[in-house]
Design a protein around this motif. Structure first.
Motif, PDB file in Angstrom:
ATOM      1  N   GLY A 159      64.979  73.722  63.495  1.00  0.00           N
ATOM      2  CA  GLY A 159      65.019  72.789  62.312  1.00  0.00           C
ATOM      3  C   GLY A 159      64.528  71.403  62.695  1.00  0.00           C
ATOM      4  N   GLU A 160      65.016  71.162  64.287  1.00  0.00           N
ATOM      5  CA  GLU A 160      64.582  69.689  64.524  1.00  0.00           C
ATOM      6  C   GLU A 160      63.339  69.543  65.427  1.00  0.00           C
ATOM      7  OE1 GLU A 160      67.834  69.441  67.296  1.00  0.00           O
ATOM      8  OE2 GLU A 160      69.405  69.748  65.634  1.00  0.00           O
ATOM      9  N   SER A 161      62.549  70.618  65.382  1.00  0.00           N
ATOM     10  CA  SER A 161      61.214  70.550  66.179  1.00  0.00           C
ATOM     11  C   SER A 161      60.112  69.992  65.288  1.00  0.00           C
ATOM     12  CB  SER A 161      60.791  72.100  66.740  1.00  0.00           C
ATOM     13  OG  SER A 161      59.463  72.049  66.992  1.00  0.00           O
ATOM     14  N   GLU A 162      59.470  68.916  65.676  1.00  0.00           N
ATOM     15  CA  GLU A 162      58.413  68.314  64.903  1.00  0.00           C
ATOM     16  C   GLU A 162      57.084  69.195  65.264  1.00  0.00           C
ATOM     17  OE1 GLU A 162      58.280  65.639  63.362  1.00  0.00           O
ATOM     18  OE2 GLU A 162      60.484  65.530  63.674  1.00  0.00           O
ATOM     19  N   GLU A 163      57.020  69.825  66.355  1.00  0.00           N
ATOM     20  CA  GLU A 163      55.764  70.844  66.643  1.00  0.00           C
ATOM     21  C   GLU A 163      55.773  71.970  65.508  1.00  0.00           C
ATOM     22  OE1 GLU A 163      53.862  73.736  69.984  1.00  0.00           O
ATOM     23  OE2 GLU A 163      55.697  72.913  70.274  1.00  0.00           O
ATOM     24  N   LEU A 164      57.008  72.508  65.232  1.00  0.00           N
ATOM     25  CA  LEU A 164      57.243  73.321  64.239  1.00  0.00           C
ATOM     26  C   LEU A 164      57.142  73.183  62.977  1.00  0.00           C
ATOM     27  CD1 LEU A 164      58.102  76.527  64.041  1.00  0.00           C
ATOM     28  CD2 LEU A 164      60.416  76.079  63.904  1.00  0.00           C
ATOM     29  N   ARG A 165      57.529  72.020  62.736  1.00  0.00           N
ATOM     30  CA  ARG A 165      57.408  71.312  61.167  1.00  0.00           C
ATOM     31  C   ARG A 165      55.851  71.028  61.041  1.00  0.00           C
ATOM     32  NH1 ARG A 165      62.199  67.893  59.302  1.00  0.00           N
ATOM     33  NH2 ARG A 165      63.897  68.498  60.384  1.00  0.00           N
ATOM     34  N   ALA A 166      54.964  70.855  61.839  1.00  0.00           N
ATOM     35  CA  ALA A 166      53.714  70.559  61.838  1.00  0.00           C
ATOM     36  C   ALA A 166      53.116  71.766  61.483  1.00  0.00           C
ATOM     37  CB  ALA A 166      53.083  69.921  63.013  1.00  0.00           C
ATOM     38  N   LEU A 167      53.344  72.971  62.367  1.00  0.00           N
ATOM     39  CA  LEU A 167      52.869  74.002  61.970  1.00  0.00           C
ATOM     40  C   LEU A 167      53.105  74.446  60.606  1.00  0.00           C
ATOM     41  CD1 LEU A 167      53.686  76.152  65.246  1.00  0.00           C
ATOM     42  CD2 LEU A 167      51.190  75.616  64.185  1.00  0.00           C
ATOM     43  N   LEU A 168      54.226  74.370  60.036  1.00  0.00           N
ATOM     44  CA  LEU A 168      54.694  74.727  58.839  1.00  0.00           C
ATOM     45  C   LEU A 168      54.103  73.853  57.473  1.00  0.00           C
ATOM     46  CD1 LEU A 168      58.705  75.556  59.534  1.00  0.00           C
ATOM     47  CD2 LEU A 168      56.663  77.355  58.979  1.00  0.00           C
ATOM     48  N   LEU A 169      53.301  72.979  57.887  1.00  0.00           N
ATOM     49  CA  LEU A 169      52.503  72.247  56.826  1.00  0.00           C
ATOM     50  C   LEU A 169      51.469  72.956  56.468  1.00  0.00           C
ATOM     51  CD1 LEU A 169      52.593  68.566  58.217  1.00  0.00           C
ATOM     52  CD2 LEU A 169      53.997  69.694  56.238  1.00  0.00           C
ATOM     53  N   ASN A 170      51.053  74.096  57.321  1.00  0.00           N
ATOM     54  CA  ASN A 170      49.816  74.805  56.804  1.00  0.00           C
ATOM     55  C   ASN A 170      50.086  75.669  55.832  1.00  0.00           C
ATOM     56  OD1 ASN A 170      47.820  77.242  57.180  1.00  0.00           O
ATOM     57  ND2 ASN A 170      47.065  76.167  59.008  1.00  0.00           N
TER      58      ASN A 170
END
Length: 152
Positions: free
Chosen positions: A90-101
């Motif tokens: 939940g704290e990962s910016e890289e993962l958040r960016a991927l989940l915008l897709n």
């Protein structure tokens, strides 16, 4: 992780990944678990062992009569990810960016709603976007060891 056998409820081959804590019967899904629970008879050896144990705390009504600990066996424990590491996702910016897709979000929603999640996961692992998502999650939860990196 133990190899999946046939589901004791629906008979589907190689899908019985979960074990009943009372009788050790296998099942593959929540639906099969509920069916099994309705007619489960404890294995005689397990019942005898249970008589020697102190009584367990009553199940929490919010989570139903069985907890995650009841369903996971000892051999599954090694595959369990600690809550602290899950919070890192939940704290990962890289993962958040991927989940915008939106395409990735749709893939994840499809898996979440599927009956046969494992075969769908195998199919989605052919999708580069899903592989990138899975790799990102694994890098966060299990960072690569730095044993082969030369010091600068």
């Amino acid at each position: 992780m133990r190899a999946a056998g046939p589901c004791g409820e629906c008979g589907e081959r190689d899908t019985g990944r979960y074990r009943c804590p009372r009788c050790a019967g296998t099942y593959c899904s929540v639906r099969c678990c509920r069916t099994h629970r309705e007619r489960c008879a404890p294995h005689p050896n397990r019942e005898r062992d249970k008589e020697q144990e102190p009584p367990a705390a009553p199940p929490s009504p919010a989570h139903g009569p069985w907890s995650l600990e009841d369903i996971l066996g000892e051999e599954d424990e090694q595959d369990r990810v600690p809550l602290q590491k899950l919070k890192l996702l939940g704290e990962s910016e890289e993962l958040r960016a991927l989940l915008l897709n939106p395409h990735l979000r749709q893939l994840l929603l499809t898996i979440d709603q599927a009956e046969d999640k494992s075969s769908l996961m195998r199919r989605f692992m052919q999708e580069p976007l899903f592989v990138e998502f899975a790799d990102c999650c694994l890098r966060i939860v299990e960072p690569p060891e730095k044993e082969n990196i030369l010091p600068e």
